[in-house]
Design a protein around this motif. Structure first.
Motif, PDB file in Angstrom:
ATOM      1  N   ARG A   1       0.838  -1.203   0.000  1.00 22.07           N
ATOM      2  CA  ARG A   1       0.000   0.000   0.000  1.00 22.07           C
ATOM      3  C   ARG A   1       0.873   1.254   0.000  1.00 22.07           C
ATOM      4  O   ARG A   1       0.605   2.219  -0.748  1.00 22.07           O
ATOM      5  CB  ARG A   1      -0.931  -0.009   1.213  1.00 22.07           C
ATOM      6  N   GLY A   2       1.918   1.254   0.805  1.00 25.16           N
ATOM      7  CA  GLY A   2       2.808   2.412   0.847  1.00 25.16           C
ATOM      8  C   GLY A   2       3.516   2.639  -0.480  1.00 25.16           C
ATOM      9  O   GLY A   2       3.695   3.785  -0.920  1.00 25.16           O
ATOM     10  N   ASN A   3       3.912   1.540  -1.128  1.00 21.85           N
ATOM     11  CA  ASN A   3       4.580   1.672  -2.426  1.00 21.85           C
ATOM     12  C   ASN A   3       3.631   2.258  -3.477  1.00 21.85           C
ATOM     13  O   ASN A   3       4.033   3.079  -4.304  1.00 21.85           O
ATOM     14  CB  ASN A   3       5.099   0.310  -2.895  1.00 21.85           C
ATOM     15  N   LEU A   4       2.361   1.822  -3.436  1.00 18.99           N
ATOM     16  CA  LEU A   4       1.380   2.366  -4.382  1.00 18.99           C
ATOM     17  C   LEU A   4       1.142   3.854  -4.135  1.00 18.99           C
ATOM     18  O   LEU A   4       1.041   4.651  -5.089  1.00 18.99           O
ATOM     19  CB  LEU A   4       0.073   1.592  -4.277  1.00 18.99           C
ATOM     20  N   GLU A   5       1.071   4.236  -2.879  1.00 17.51           N
ATOM     21  CA  GLU A   5       0.870   5.651  -2.559  1.00 17.51           C
ATOM     22  C   GLU A   5       2.054   6.486  -3.038  1.00 17.51           C
ATOM     23  O   GLU A   5       1.887   7.587  -3.566  1.00 17.51           O
ATOM     24  CB  GLU A   5       0.657   5.816  -1.053  1.00 17.51           C
ATOM     25  N   GLN A   6       3.257   5.945  -2.852  1.00 15.60           N
ATOM     26  CA  GLN A   6       4.447   6.661  -3.312  1.00 15.60           C
ATOM     27  C   GLN A   6       4.454   6.767  -4.835  1.00 15.60           C
ATOM     28  O   GLN A   6       4.832   7.801  -5.402  1.00 15.60           O
ATOM     29  CB  GLN A   6       5.704   5.948  -2.822  1.00 15.60           C
ATOM     30  N   LEU A   7       4.003   5.716  -5.498  1.00 13.57           N
ATOM     31  CA  LEU A   7       3.928   5.741  -6.959  1.00 13.57           C
ATOM     32  C   LEU A   7       2.932   6.799  -7.417  1.00 13.57           C
ATOM     33  O   LEU A   7       3.187   7.536  -8.388  1.00 13.57           O
ATOM     34  CB  LEU A   7       3.509   4.352  -7.459  1.00 13.57           C
ATOM     35  N   ASP A   8       1.804   6.916  -6.716  1.00 11.40           N
ATOM     36  CA  ASP A   8       0.802   7.930  -7.062  1.00 11.40           C
ATOM     37  C   ASP A   8       1.364   9.337  -6.863  1.00 11.40           C
ATOM     38  O   ASP A   8       1.145  10.228  -7.695  1.00 11.40           O
ATOM     39  CB  ASP A   8      -0.450   7.755  -6.202  1.00 11.40           C
ATOM     40  N   ARG A   9       2.091   9.549  -5.761  1.00 11.72           N
ATOM     41  CA  ARG A   9       2.672  10.883  -5.497  1.00 11.72           C
ATOM     42  C   ARG A   9       3.667  11.229  -6.597  1.00 11.72           C
ATOM     43  O   ARG A   9       3.712  12.377  -7.056  1.00 11.72           O
ATOM     44  CB  ARG A   9       3.333  10.895  -4.125  1.00 11.72           C
ATOM     45  N   HIS A  10       4.473  10.259  -6.987  1.00 13.39           N
ATOM     46  CA  HIS A  10       5.472  10.509  -8.035  1.00 13.39           C
ATOM     47  C   HIS A  10       4.788  10.849  -9.364  1.00 13.39           C
ATOM     48  O   HIS A  10       5.202  11.774 -10.071  1.00 13.39           O
ATOM     49  CB  HIS A  10       6.365   9.276  -8.205  1.00 13.39           C
ATOM     50  N   ALA A  11       3.706  10.117  -9.679  1.00 10.01           N
ATOM     51  CA  ALA A  11       2.987  10.371 -10.926  1.00 10.01           C
ATOM     52  C   ALA A  11       2.357  11.761 -10.893  1.00 10.01           C
ATOM     53  O   ALA A  11       2.369  12.505 -11.898  1.00 10.01           O
ATOM     54  CB  ALA A  11       1.929   9.302 -11.146  1.00 10.01           C
ATOM     55  N   ALA A  12       1.813  12.161  -9.739  1.00 14.37           N
ATOM     56  CA  ALA A  12       1.174  13.475  -9.609  1.00 14.37           C
ATOM     57  C   ALA A  12       2.188  14.598  -9.751  1.00 14.37           C
ATOM     58  O   ALA A  12       1.899  15.654 -10.328  1.00 14.37           O
ATOM     59  CB  ALA A  12       0.452  13.574  -8.266  1.00 14.37           C
ATOM     60  N   SER A  13       3.392  14.389  -9.227  1.00 18.00           N
ATOM     61  CA  SER A  13       4.425  15.427  -9.293  1.00 18.00           C
ATOM     62  C   SER A  13       4.930  15.651 -10.710  1.00 18.00           C
ATOM     63  O   SER A  13       5.482  16.715 -11.025  1.00 18.00           O
ATOM     64  CB  SER A  13       5.614  15.058  -8.391  1.00 18.00           C
ATOM     65  N   GLU A  14       4.735  14.675 -11.584  1.00 24.66           N
ATOM     66  CA  GLU A  14       5.201  14.803 -12.962  1.00 24.66           C
ATOM     67  C   GLU A  14       4.137  15.378 -13.889  1.00 24.66           C
ATOM     68  O   GLU A  14       4.423  15.653 -15.059  1.00 24.66           O
ATOM     69  CB  GLU A  14       5.657  13.437 -13.489  1.00 24.66           C
ATOM     70  N   GLU A  15       2.908  15.531 -13.375  1.00 25.15           N
ATOM     71  CA  GLU A  15       1.843  16.069 -14.211  1.00 25.15           C
ATOM     72  C   GLU A  15       1.963  17.587 -14.337  1.00 25.15           C
ATOM     73  O   GLU A  15       2.455  18.280 -13.459  1.00 25.15           O
ATOM     74  CB  GLU A  15       0.475  15.704 -13.621  1.00 25.15           C
TER      75      GLU A  15
END
Length: 411
Positions: A397-411
């Protein structure tokens, strides 16, 4: 000597004919293609640390060609890696009974004898190999090590110099000859030889440590420092590197840094003691699965990932329930991740999941392997699968949340 078997297998695959063939060469020519392929696959399994699979291939070959020296040679090599020198030695004896001129068998028997402390026997095997196939740099280097351990420095020096005369790029012989001279008190000449060896392999941390230590012993701390720093940082478990660097910093008046490395040396000494005790337990009972697992865990904790991998590969070759075997393979995959071998980790995680898709930890590790290869979409699917089989898995779950944050920061 792995090269001997590889050359033999290449000859089988090519089907080449020789005017004067040895016993083994003649046997290779009559092997059915599928049996020759089994032997090739067994060698590959051995090289990749799949010792159980390598032995299974030798059993398959034996069913069709029990008198083929190659299969016994491979079996000896595998049992050497499994810390079973007596069985390995018996395999090499079988090789020589079938083909008395088989190259490499006596050399490997010498290595096994050396590991068991039978130094005179090791030298005899090496000399027999020399009379059979001639001297090589590797052979003379091993002779030098045996003579040095016997306390015969003159013979050791002659052997090391013979190795260098045959191959002026044989870095290991320069280093061992340098250490031989260091033990004799000739530090200046020892350093000169060690620098020659290091020049041939400038990125080798063992060689950097030797040169740095010799500069330190010659009371040249400024010159020792650039060699010892990378070793102590890369090898926190190496007591000598931590201690010597601490002493160098102390000589340079950098007391705070010296205290840091002395503390690291104390921790490394405690780890080394525990590892030594685990190794002693293995020497007493090499078939005890728990001993190998404990050794692997201690090596992992100390940061010696390559050695930890080898310990768990040994563990995996023992008899055990399928579930335990999969757990060991999963731990091996994580060790490969820590050791920087992402592809090997991915392969192992996939193999584990192919056997049992409900192991959440394997899905988590597979996702990490994908991320390390810049494959975020596949990583997401892996972590989602992990949550599917274990909804409370906090790491996934933590890895998925980190992946989402990374994707959001690149938008």
């Amino acid at each position: 000597m792995r090269a001997a078997l590889l050359l033999g297998i290449a000859a089988m695959a090519a089907g080449c004919e020789q005017q004067h063939r040895s016993v083994t060469e003649a046997q290779r020519q009559s092997l059915p293609p599928h049996v020759a392929q089994w032997l090739i696959e067994g060698q590959r399994a051995h090289e990749h640390g799949r010792y159980d699979m390598a032995l299974a291939y030798t059993d398959s070959v034996e069913a069709f060609a029990p008198d083929l020296a190659d299969l016994h040679f491979l079996r000896g090599a595998v049992y050497t890696r499994l810390n079973r020198p007596d069985i390995a030695q018996a395999a090499y004896m079988a090789v020589l009974e079938l083909d008395p001129r088989y190259p490499g068998a006596r050399h490997n028997m010498g290595l096994n004898a050396f590991r068991r402390g039978k130094l005179r026997s090791a030298i005899s095997f090496y000399r027999e190999e020399e009379s059979l196939v001639g001297g090589t740099a590797t052979l003379y280097h091993e002779l030098g090590r045996a003579y040095a351990k016997l306390g015969e420095p003159d013979s050791a020096r002659t052997a090391y110099e013979a190795a260098i005369a045959l191959d002026s790029t044989h870095a290991t012989s320069y280093m061992w000859l340098g250490q031989l001279l260091e033990e004799a008190g000739d530090l200046a000449e020892a350093l000169e030889l060690s620098l020659q060896g290091l020049a041939l392999m400038p990125d080798d941390l063992d060689y950097q440590y030797i040169v740095g230590t010799q500069y330190h012993r010659l009371e040249q701390p400024e010159r020792a420092l650039p060699f010892l720093v990378p070793v102590a940082q890369a090898w926190p478990w190496h007591q000598g590197a931590q201690t010597n660097l601490g002493q160098v910093y102390m000589r340079l008046g950098r007391e705070e840094e010296a205290r840091e490395y002395f503390a690291r040396a104390d921790k490394a000494q405690q780890q080394a003691q525990a590892i030594s005790e685990a190794e002693d337990a293995i020497n007493q009972d090499p078939d005890m699965l728990d001993n190998w697992i404990r050794l692997g865990d201690l090596l992992r904790q100390s940061g010696q990932y390559a050695r930890a991998i080898e310990a768990l590969k040994n563990a995996a070759a023992r008899d055990m329930p399928a579930g335990v075997w999969l757990a060991i393979q999963n731990n091996l995959a994580y060790l490969h991740l820590q050791n920087g071998d992402t592809q090997q980790a991915e392969d192992l995680f996939e193999m584990v999941l192919l056997n049992d898709s409900t192991i959440a930890a394997a899905w988590v590790g597979l996702g990490v392997a994908y991320v390390n290869q810049d494959r975020p979409h596949e990583a997401r699917r892996a972590w989602e699968f992990a949550l599917g089989v274990e909804p409370g898995n906090a790491t996934a779950r933590g890895n998925l949340e980190q992946l989402d944050r990374h994707a959001a920061s690149e938008e």
